[in-house]
Design a protein around this motif. Sequence first.
Motif, PDB file in Angstrom:
ATOM      1  N   VAL A 244       0.792  -1.229   0.000  1.00 45.23           N
ATOM      2  CA  VAL A 244       0.000   0.000   0.000  1.00 45.23           C
ATOM      3  C   VAL A 244       0.822   1.276   0.000  1.00 45.23           C
ATOM      4  CG1 VAL A 244      -0.216   0.384   2.506  1.00 45.23           C
ATOM      5  CG2 VAL A 244      -2.118   0.960   0.999  1.00 45.23           C
ATOM      6  N   VAL A 245       2.058   1.251   0.522  1.00 44.72           N
ATOM      7  CA  VAL A 245       2.805   2.496   0.712  1.00 44.72           C
ATOM      8  C   VAL A 245       2.964   3.275  -0.588  1.00 44.72           C
ATOM      9  CG1 VAL A 245       5.104   3.414   1.214  1.00 44.72           C
ATOM     10  CG2 VAL A 245       4.010   1.873   2.833  1.00 44.72           C
ATOM     11  N   LYS A 246       3.382   2.617  -1.645  1.00 45.99           N
ATOM     12  CA  LYS A 246       3.630   3.332  -2.904  1.00 45.99           C
ATOM     13  C   LYS A 246       2.350   3.914  -3.488  1.00 45.99           C
ATOM     14  CE  LYS A 246       3.566  -1.045  -5.516  1.00 45.99           C
ATOM     15  NZ  LYS A 246       3.435  -1.892  -4.309  1.00 45.99           N
ATOM     16  N   TRP A 247       1.258   3.134  -3.427  1.00 43.62           N
ATOM     17  CA  TRP A 247      -0.003   3.608  -3.990  1.00 43.62           C
ATOM     18  C   TRP A 247      -0.614   4.715  -3.143  1.00 43.62           C
ATOM     19  CZ3 TRP A 247       0.238   2.176  -8.634  1.00 43.62           C
ATOM     20  CH2 TRP A 247       0.623   0.883  -9.012  1.00 43.62           C
ATOM     21  N   ALA A 248      -0.532   4.589  -1.827  1.00 45.00           N
ATOM     22  CA  ALA A 248      -1.086   5.620  -0.949  1.00 45.00           C
ATOM     23  C   ALA A 248      -0.297   6.920  -1.073  1.00 45.00           C
ATOM     24  CB  ALA A 248      -1.085   5.134   0.498  1.00 45.00           C
ATOM     25  N   ALA A 249       1.030   6.824  -1.176  1.00 42.37           N
ATOM     26  CA  ALA A 249       1.847   8.027  -1.367  1.00 42.37           C
ATOM     27  C   ALA A 249       1.497   8.701  -2.688  1.00 42.37           C
ATOM     28  CB  ALA A 249       3.329   7.661  -1.331  1.00 42.37           C
ATOM     29  N   LEU A 250       1.270   7.897  -3.731  1.00 42.47           N
ATOM     30  CA  LEU A 250       0.879   8.455  -5.030  1.00 42.47           C
ATOM     31  C   LEU A 250      -0.462   9.163  -4.925  1.00 42.47           C
ATOM     32  CD1 LEU A 250       1.310   8.761  -8.072  1.00 42.47           C
ATOM     33  CD2 LEU A 250       0.227   6.516  -8.378  1.00 42.47           C
ATOM     34  N   THR A 251      -1.414   8.568  -4.202  1.00 45.05           N
ATOM     35  CA  THR A 251      -2.718   9.209  -4.013  1.00 45.05           C
ATOM     36  C   THR A 251      -2.579  10.535  -3.287  1.00 45.05           C
ATOM     37  OG1 THR A 251      -3.785   7.030  -3.907  1.00 45.05           O
ATOM     38  CG2 THR A 251      -5.022   8.897  -3.037  1.00 45.05           C
ATOM     39  N   SER A 252      -1.721  10.579  -2.274  1.00 44.05           N
ATOM     40  CA  SER A 252      -1.485  11.824  -1.545  1.00 44.05           C
ATOM     41  C   SER A 252      -0.912  12.893  -2.467  1.00 44.05           C
ATOM     42  CB  SER A 252      -0.529  11.569  -0.379  1.00 44.05           C
ATOM     43  OG  SER A 252      -1.105  10.712   0.584  1.00 44.05           O
ATOM     44  N   LEU A 253       0.007  12.507  -3.330  1.00 44.05           N
ATOM     45  CA  LEU A 253       0.601  13.460  -4.281  1.00 44.05           C
ATOM     46  C   LEU A 253      -0.438  13.946  -5.283  1.00 44.05           C
ATOM     47  CD1 LEU A 253       4.070  11.758  -4.937  1.00 44.05           C
ATOM     48  CD2 LEU A 253       3.622  13.855  -3.631  1.00 44.05           C
ATOM     49  N   VAL A 254      -1.378  13.085  -5.651  1.00 50.15           N
ATOM     50  CA  VAL A 254      -2.451  13.506  -6.553  1.00 50.15           C
ATOM     51  C   VAL A 254      -3.313  14.573  -5.884  1.00 50.15           C
ATOM     52  CG1 VAL A 254      -4.603  12.752  -7.651  1.00 50.15           C
ATOM     53  CG2 VAL A 254      -2.531  11.367  -7.879  1.00 50.15           C
ATOM     54  N   VAL A 255      -3.640  14.364  -4.604  1.00 46.92           N
ATOM     55  CA  VAL A 255      -4.421  15.367  -3.863  1.00 46.92           C
ATOM     56  C   VAL A 255      -3.659  16.680  -3.789  1.00 46.92           C
ATOM     57  CG1 VAL A 255      -5.446  15.949  -1.633  1.00 46.92           C
ATOM     58  CG2 VAL A 255      -5.631  13.615  -2.513  1.00 46.92           C
ATOM     59  N   LEU A 256      -2.364  16.603  -3.519  1.00 47.66           N
ATOM     60  CA  LEU A 256      -1.539  17.812  -3.454  1.00 47.66           C
ATOM     61  C   LEU A 256      -1.499  18.523  -4.798  1.00 47.66           C
ATOM     62  CD1 LEU A 256       0.424  19.674  -1.964  1.00 47.66           C
ATOM     63  CD2 LEU A 256       2.265  18.063  -2.539  1.00 47.66           C
ATOM     64  N   GLY A 257      -1.286  17.759  -5.867  1.00 44.30           N
ATOM     65  CA  GLY A 257      -1.247  18.358  -7.199  1.00 44.30           C
ATOM     66  C   GLY A 257      -2.564  19.010  -7.568  1.00 44.30           C
ATOM     67  N   ALA A 258      -3.691  18.351  -7.220  1.00 41.52           N
ATOM     68  CA  ALA A 258      -5.004  18.919  -7.515  1.00 41.52           C
ATOM     69  C   ALA A 258      -5.238  20.196  -6.715  1.00 41.52           C
ATOM     70  CB  ALA A 258      -6.091  17.894  -7.198  1.00 41.52           C
ATOM     71  N   GLY A 259      -4.780  20.204  -5.464  1.00 44.14           N
ATOM     72  CA  GLY A 259      -4.922  21.403  -4.645  1.00 44.14           C
ATOM     73  C   GLY A 259      -4.169  22.586  -5.213  1.00 44.14           C
ATOM     74  N   ILE A 260      -2.975  22.327  -5.718  1.00 44.33           N
ATOM     75  CA  ILE A 260      -2.191  23.394  -6.347  1.00 44.33           C
ATOM     76  C   ILE A 260      -2.834  23.825  -7.655  1.00 44.33           C
ATOM     77  CG2 ILE A 260       0.047  23.915  -7.407  1.00 44.33           C
ATOM     78  CD1 ILE A 260       1.310  21.994  -5.372  1.00 44.33           C
ATOM     79  N   LEU A 261      -3.294  22.874  -8.448  1.00 42.22           N
ATOM     80  CA  LEU A 261      -3.902  23.188  -9.735  1.00 42.22           C
ATOM     81  C   LEU A 261      -5.157  24.028  -9.587  1.00 42.22           C
ATOM     82  CD1 LEU A 261      -3.844  22.673 -12.828  1.00 42.22           C
ATOM     83  CD2 LEU A 261      -5.270  20.651 -12.402  1.00 42.22           C
ATOM     84  N   PHE A 262      -5.962  23.734  -8.584  1.00 41.92           N
ATOM     85  CA  PHE A 262      -7.200  24.470  -8.345  1.00 41.92           C
ATOM     86  C   PHE A 262      -6.984  25.760  -7.552  1.00 41.92           C
ATOM     87  CE2 PHE A 262      -9.394  20.101  -8.488  1.00 41.92           C
ATOM     88  CZ  PHE A 262      -9.573  20.210  -9.859  1.00 41.92           C
ATOM     89  N   GLY A 263      -5.725  26.017  -7.152  1.00 48.15           N
ATOM     90  CA  GLY A 263      -5.430  27.224  -6.394  1.00 48.15           C
ATOM     91  C   GLY A 263      -5.874  27.165  -4.943  1.00 48.15           C
ATOM     92  N   ILE A 264      -6.099  25.945  -4.439  1.00 49.91           N
ATOM     93  CA  ILE A 264      -6.562  25.777  -3.059  1.00 49.91           C
ATOM     94  C   ILE A 264      -5.381  25.850  -2.103  1.00 49.91           C
ATOM     95  CG2 ILE A 264      -7.750  24.237  -1.463  1.00 49.91           C
ATOM     96  CD1 ILE A 264      -9.042  22.974  -3.976  1.00 49.91           C
ATOM     97  N   ILE A 265      -4.262  25.299  -2.526  1.00 48.08           N
ATOM     98  CA  ILE A 265      -3.047  25.257  -1.710  1.00 48.08           C
ATOM     99  C   ILE A 265      -2.025  26.204  -2.301  1.00 48.08           C
ATOM    100  CG2 ILE A 265      -1.148  23.813  -0.895  1.00 48.08           C
ATOM    101  CD1 ILE A 265      -3.069  21.440  -0.986  1.00 48.08           C
TER     102      ILE A 265
END
Length: 468
Positions: free
Chosen positions: A447-468
Motif C-alpha cells: 500500500v505504501v507506494k499507492w497511498a503516497a501516489l494518491t497523496s501526491l495527486v491530492v496535493l497536485g489537484a490542490g495546487i492546480l485548483f489554487g486551493i493550496i
Amino acid sequence: MLTILGFTMIATFLVLIMLKKMSPIAALVLIPALFCVFVGKGAKLGDYVIDGVTSLAPTAAMLMFAIVYFGVMIDVGLFDPIVRGILKFCKADPLRIVVGTAVLAAIVSLDGDGSTTFMITVSAMYPLYKRLKMSLVVMTGVAAMANGVMNTLPWGGPTARAATALKVSASDIFVPMIPALAVGMLAVLVLSYVLGRRERKRLGVLTLDEVLVEEPETETVLVGTGGGDGNKRARTGGSGSGTDADAELPDEDEGFQGLDPDRPTLRPKLYWFNALLTVTLLTAMIMEWLPIPVLFLLGAALALTVNFPHMPDQKARLGAHAENVLNVSGMVFAAAVFTGVLQGTGMVDHMATWLVDNIPDGMGPHMAFVTGVLSIPLTYFMSNDGFYFGILPVLAEAGQAHGVSSLEIARASLVGQPLHMSSPLVPAVYVLVGMAKVEFGDHTRFVVKWAALTSLVVLGAGILFGII
C-alpha cells in the motif's frame, strides 16, 4: 543525536516487519525499548510505556468492544444482504469487486471512524475475496486508501485537529479542499479499476452461482472468461499445487461463513432491531452523545443480551471473536510502547525541528507546498496529534513569515491522510489486517507506494485548483 536515533528506530522497525524478521507486536515493543537504552534513558522506560498505554487505553477499549459488537452483527446476519447485494452487482467479476471495495469503504467512512469502516468493509467483502481467491492485500490496500481520503471529513479527526491547532474554522479548511479531495477519491477508484483488471486477468470472471455455492470436496471445473484465453481452472477440495489463485482455502478461514444462509447464529426475527441498534450507535458516535468506548461497550452488551439471551451462547460468541480482540488490542498496547518512547525521549520533537530547520529559505513563499509534501511522511511516522499539534504550528508560523496564510497551511496538512491510515501507529489498521488475516508487512509493502501516489495527486489537484 536524538534525530538520527529516531529515524533509525523507525527505519529498523519498518524493515524488520516488512522482511518478516519480527512480528509487529514484538517489533513495536522490543525495538523502542532497545533504542530507549541507547538514548541513555532506560531507567525511564517504564514511565514512557505507562504514559503511552494510558493515552491509548480508551482506543484499545473501543476496539475491543467494537470488534465484539460488529462480530455479533456478522454472526446474526446483519450484513448478509449487503454481501449478497454487492455480489449481485459485481457479478463475481474481480474488477467490479475491487472497485466495489473502494466505494463501500468510502461510503461507510462517512461515520468518521476508521475502525468501524474497516470492520464493516472487511465483513462484507472478505467472503467474496476468499471465494474467488483474490488477493487480500488488494482489499486492505484499497480500503485503507479510500478511508484515508474520507478521513479528512471535519468530524474525522485531522481537519478538526488542524483547525484547533491553528485557530481557524474547520469549514474554512475543508470546504475549499473538496475538489482536491474528490480528485483524490477519483484516483483511488482509478487505481481500484487498474488493480481489479489485474485480478480479473489473473483469475477470470465466474458466474454468480459458482461463487454462492459451497465448494464440493470433489473436483469442480469453473470457467474463467477473463485473462484472454478463457481457460478452465480446476478447483479441488483436497491438497493441490499451482499458483496462489488455485490454492486451497486455509483451515482458519473455514469458520468465516459470511455467505452461509444456514449458520445457527442467524437471528432473522431480530434483523430490524439490530439494524436500528447499529444506526443508533453510529448516530450517537457522530453526534458525540457519549465517548466512543462507552458507546461500543453498551452496544456490545445490548447486542449480546438481546440476540443471545442464554449465557452459554454469549460465551460462545465471545470465544469466537476472542482471537481478533486479543490480536488488535495487543497490537494497540504494543504501539503504545513505540509512541511512548518516541515522545518521552524527545525523538519526535528533534526529528520535527530538524526537518523544519532544513527547509531552504527560498522555499518560504511555498510553505503550503512544503507542508503538503512533509505531511506525507510525517503523518505516517507519527500520530495525528503529534503532527497537527506539534509540527503544524511551526510550519504555519514559518509560512506566515513569508505571507502564506494559516488556512493554506492547514489545507495542505490534510494531504498525507491516504498514507497515514496505513501507519503502524494507527490502531485502526490493525483491525483491517487482523480481520482480513493479512500480514502487516505484506499490507505495508503493497500500500505504501499507492497511498503516497494518491497523496501526491491530492496535493497536485490542490495546487492546480489554487486551493493550496
